[in-house]
Scaffold this active site. Structure first.
Site, short mmCIF file in Angstrom:
data_model
loop_
_atom_site.label_atom_id
_atom_site.label_comp_id
_atom_site.label_asym_id
_atom_site.label_seq_id
_atom_site.Cartn_x
_atom_site.Cartn_y
_atom_site.Cartn_z
N SER A 188 7.63 4.51 4.24
CA SER A 188 8.89 4.30 4.92
C SER A 188 9.58 2.97 4.58
O SER A 188 10.74 2.78 4.94
CB SER A 188 8.66 4.36 6.44
OG SER A 188 7.78 3.34 6.86
N GLY A 223 1.70 2.19 7.74
CA GLY A 223 0.87 2.93 8.67
C GLY A 223 0.24 4.16 8.04
O GLY A 223 -0.74 4.70 8.54
N GLY A 224 0.85 4.59 6.91
CA GLY A 224 0.30 5.74 6.18
C GLY A 224 0.70 5.65 4.72
O GLY A 224 1.07 6.64 4.11
N GLY A 225 0.65 4.42 4.18
CA GLY A 225 1.06 4.19 2.80
C GLY A 225 2.47 3.68 2.66
O GLY A 225 3.03 3.65 1.57
N SER A 226 3.07 3.21 3.75
CA SER A 226 4.51 2.90 3.75
C SER A 226 4.89 1.65 2.97
O SER A 226 6.08 1.43 2.71
CB SER A 226 5.02 2.76 5.19
OG SER A 226 4.99 4.01 5.83
N LYS A 256 11.89 -5.42 6.05
CA LYS A 256 12.14 -4.08 6.55
C LYS A 256 12.80 -4.15 7.93
O LYS A 256 12.48 -5.02 8.74
CB LYS A 256 10.80 -3.35 6.64
CG LYS A 256 10.84 -1.89 7.03
CD LYS A 256 9.41 -1.33 7.02
CE LYS A 256 9.34 0.15 7.32
NZ LYS A 256 7.94 0.65 7.28
#
Length: 612
Positions: A295, A316-319, A218
């Site tokens: 993301s 960080g939130g399902g990325s 990434k």
């Protein structure tokens, strides 16, 4: 009429003086505060977090909203109203006495014996041998085992595969629509790594199971010699001169880094929608007119499209897990601190985990075994237990207790629920004992996680928000404007809730080994023409897509997403397993059995066979 106007002229200034200069603004004796007893979950109906109401914004509507949200009116009137409607002010009504936990670093359970009869290398060899013996029904992704067989047999060399990949990357950029999975790549760099690997295979001195395996990272990670743009147009103005820890480990393992992958700008969304000039919107290989999820959008698309069997993302939130689910690949988020994030942009320091996105659970296990471990430059996870793959070769799931909160589990689309319920039955048929559990205070977890991740992003990005506001995507500006609403009190209370949630999970994991949920409540959303120009903002979708993800990020527990089937429209559906801190091995063990549940793997609409 004149008398009325005179009265208004007298009353309005008086009211303004009272509200601005007399009436107390810092609190109210009439405010309702709910006290939380330390260590005791709130005893209310087992209702899941409420669904968001927010509309999907794009085009002119999005431009107008972003402008207003960043004005005084937006900050004083509009955004507080939105926070209230989204229930993100919930923490202000709570009186929590637990000390705050700002970093979810949980010590390993030292009472358990984690020793293995077999080494990790022996387990991986057994897993690869078993995979080659299993019958293949129709299409299957080309995984690490397929590359190794080509190299070891001499049918192909890493250099030949690298040439194929370069040709594919050129084709990806020219196709209609462009895949936009890999946004920076350098043929010379690819060939240098491939030729070095070819020499090692010729001399029979390979470095690891990843030697010669194509991988991508990434864009959030520093990777020499690419620009560290993190999905923006203004960062990374110069080529990077230092690798992130994960990039360094991949190089040391002999992997061929084919480039850096696309991402949602600054990791601020879960769709992968990034219309800026350096990135554009990556396409879902299964349905190119649908989003990849984010993301870590490009990483999932690259694996699903066959560009590489392993990609690295941050979560960080399902990325990692959301795009893995939407693109039909395996995604593993490690325990907080298990894999070093040194060398990635520290957008949110308390919720992020690093993990591999792969064609199979075995490939995820291989990548995990190489990347996991303490890293002196990274302050978290320095005292972590040894990463193992113990139990992965077990023939069944006997002895495992799997927890399900059915009320929470069922908060998803009907076709997602139907196949996920069958997956639970499959795990039971392999000897696992499914136990009903209660995940308490999930509405608080949802609000607290949003407060933590947005507050930390807003803090880190404050200079950028001031200096590069006009260069940011519209949805990034909207999210950071919303983040401006949270106070220090909100952040501290959210971290007090984190202490409670970690305690609740510690109790739950004394009775079960894992927690089962669907991966995402829905399948990948559609891309509209206006999204390509202005991007889009759909906070309702964002909140809903993170529903089953936030607990893992908020408390630091690991989670794995495994594709288990497809919707009527042909879009992938994923299943999630979460375990206690540092127990990724049990996730991989269960994930391996979940792969058996999927009777067939559908070939993506966009797929390149670089071994053909």
């Amino acid at each position: 009429m004149a008398l009325l106007l005179l009265l208004l002229a007298a009353v309005l200034p008086a009211a303004a003086v009272y509200l601005c200069c007399v009436r107390r603004h810092t609190g109210s004796a009439a405010a309702v505060v709910q006290r939380r007893e330390p260590g005791r979950a709130e005893a209310r109906g087992r209702s899941p977090p409420r669904s968001s109401w927010a509309p999907r914004l794009c085009g002119t509507g999005l431009r107008l909203f972003v402008h207003v949200a960043n004005t005084a009116f937006g900050q004083i009137c509009l955004l507080p109203l939105i926070l209230r409607l989204e229930n993100l002010l919930l923490m202000r009504s709570l009186d929590i006495h637990e000390d705050p936990t700002f970093i979810p670093e949980v010590a390993a359970d030292i009472t358990e014996d984690k020793s293995e009869a077999k080494s990790t290398a022996d387990i991986i060899k057994q897993l690869l041998d078993a995979r080659s013996d299993s019958p293949s029904n129709g299409f299957s992704f080309k995984g690490i085992k397929d590359y190794l067989e080509c190299y070891q047999s001499g049918r192909l060399t890493p250099s030949q595969v690298a040439k194929n990949i370069i040709a594919v990357l050129e084709d990806c950029d020219k196709s209609t629509p462009p895949l936009r999975a890999i946004v920076q790549w350098d043929p010379e760099q690819i060939m240098l790594m491939a030729e070095a690997s070819t020499t090692r295979y010729r001399n029979k001195c390979t470095l690891s199971y990843l030697d010669g395996i194509p991988v991508c990272l990434k864009e959030e990670f520093k990777v020499v010699p690419y620009h560290h743009r993190v999905g923006t147009v203004y960062l990374g103005t110069e080529p990077e001169t230092e690798d992130a820890t994960v990039a360094k480990k991949l190089r040391e393992a002999g992997a061929i880094i084919i480039g850096v992958s696309n991402m949602h700008e600054l990791g601020t969304g879960t769709t992968g929608c990034n219309p800026n000039r350096y990135h554009k919107i990556p396409r879902n290989p299964y349905k190119p007119n649908h989003f990849t999820g984010g993301s870590s959008s490009g990483s999932a698309a690259a694996v699903a499209a066959g560009l590489c069997p392993v990609a690295i993302g941050t979560d960080g939130g399902g990325s990692v897990r959301i795009p893995s689910s939407f693109c039909g690949v395996v995604g593993l988020k490690g325990t907080f601190g298990r894999i070093s994030s040194h060398g990635s942009l520290p957008l949110t320091y308390s919720t992020v985990g690093v993990g591999p996105m792969c064609t199979s659970v075995v490939d995820a296990a291989i990548a995990y075994s190489i990347l996991a471990g303490p890293d002196p430059p990274y302050p978290y996870g320095l005292k972590q237990p040894k990463a193992t793959l113990s139990g992965m070769c077990a023939p069944d799931l006997k002895g495992l207790k799997l927890g399900v909160d059915w009320t929470f589990f069922k908060e998803c689309d009907e076709e997602v629920l139907s196949i996920c319920e069958k997956a639970v039955e499959h795990l039971q048929s392999l000897g696992a004992n499914v136990v009903e559990v209660s995940l308490p205070e999930m509405e608080e977890v949802q609000a607290a996680h949003v407060i933590c991740i947005l507050s930390e992003m807003r803090d880190f990005l404050q200079p950028d928000f001031n200096k590069h506001f006009q260069e940011m995507n519209l949805d990034t500006r909207a999210n950071l404007a919303l983040a401006s609403q949270f106070t220090a009190l909100d952040y501290i209370t959210a971290n007090r809730q984190r202490t409670r949630s970690i305690g609740f999970l510690q109790d739950i994991f004394t009775t079960v080994h894992c927690i089962l949920t669907p991966a995402v409540p829905s399948t990948a959303p559609r891309i509209y023409e206006s999204d390509l120009l202005t991007g889009m903002n759909d906070s309702g979708f964002t909140v809903r897509s993170m529903r089953f993800m936030q607990l893992g990020n908020f408390t630091g527990i690991p989670g794995i997403v495994v594709p288990i089937g497809y919707s009527m429209a042909g879009l992938p559906i994923g299943f999630q397993v979460m375990a206690k801190w540092w127990d990724e091995a049990v996730l991989l063990r269960i994930g391996l059995k979940l792969e058996q549940f999927r009777c067939q793997t559908k070939k993506p609409s966009i797929y390149y066979d670089v071994l053909a």
